[in-house]
Scaffold this motif. Structure first.
Motif: not given
Length: 182
Positions: A50-58, A65-66
């Protein structure tokens, strides 16, 4: 030959109607098929990854982010796996054949331990499923091709919010990457 199925980015944010960057009905339509494939791979003692996208807001340092609204943020409902695939994962997450990890780029290989995991487990064939066909599944397939893995795409287990891009990617998998489309 050992195999693995990659269930790419099948999260609430990408699939649920309330998701931040949802592909909606096309993504929801593949839920049962992906869970069925996961059961098949588990029954055959192959790997379910399960490769799963993970981000930090802004995040000012991340190029997405753009491009996209905030999605798959850490510790949120949006980052959790969707539907019956999420239920399947919760039942099997401690099984030896199940491997979950977060990623921060389109490709499941970029900035991750995936290639090392595959090589040390002698996995040579990858089945790619999930969302989005023309973004993360595509970039993963290109990297898999460049790393000499055999690629299979179950076309009823991939989806996108862009039908034209989805169809183009299926054609590209077959004609430019030599993938088997089933």
């Amino acid at each position: 030959m050992k195999k693995a199925i990659l269930i790419i980015d099948y999260t609430n944010d990408f699939v649920d109607d309330k998701g931040a960057l949802t592909c909606g009905a096309p993504g929801q339509a593949i839920d049962t098929e992906i869970a069925k494939l996961a059961n098949f791979f588990l029954a055959n003692h192959d790997y379910i990854i399960f490769p799963t996208d993970l981000h930090k807001k802004n995040d000012p340092y991340h190029p997405e982010t753009k491009l996209f609204p905030p999605h798959n943020l850490a510790n949120t409902w949006g980052h959790q796996l969707f539907g019956s695939v999420g239920t399947w994962f919760n039942l099997h997450k401690n099984d030896d054949e199940v491997y979950f990890y977060d990623k921060n780029r389109y490709s499941s290989f970029a900035n991750t331990n995936l290639e090392n995991f595959l090589r040390t487990h002698h996995i040579e064939e990858l089945y790619l499923t999930g969302v989005c066909t023309d973004i993360c599944v595509l970039h993963t397939a290109i990297d898999a091709y460049n790393k000499n893995f055999k690629i299979t795409i179950p076309q009823n287990a991939v989806a996108s919010f862009n039908q034209t891009g989805h169809e183009w990617a299926l054609d590209h998998f077959k004609n430019s990457l030599g993938a088997t489309i089933i």
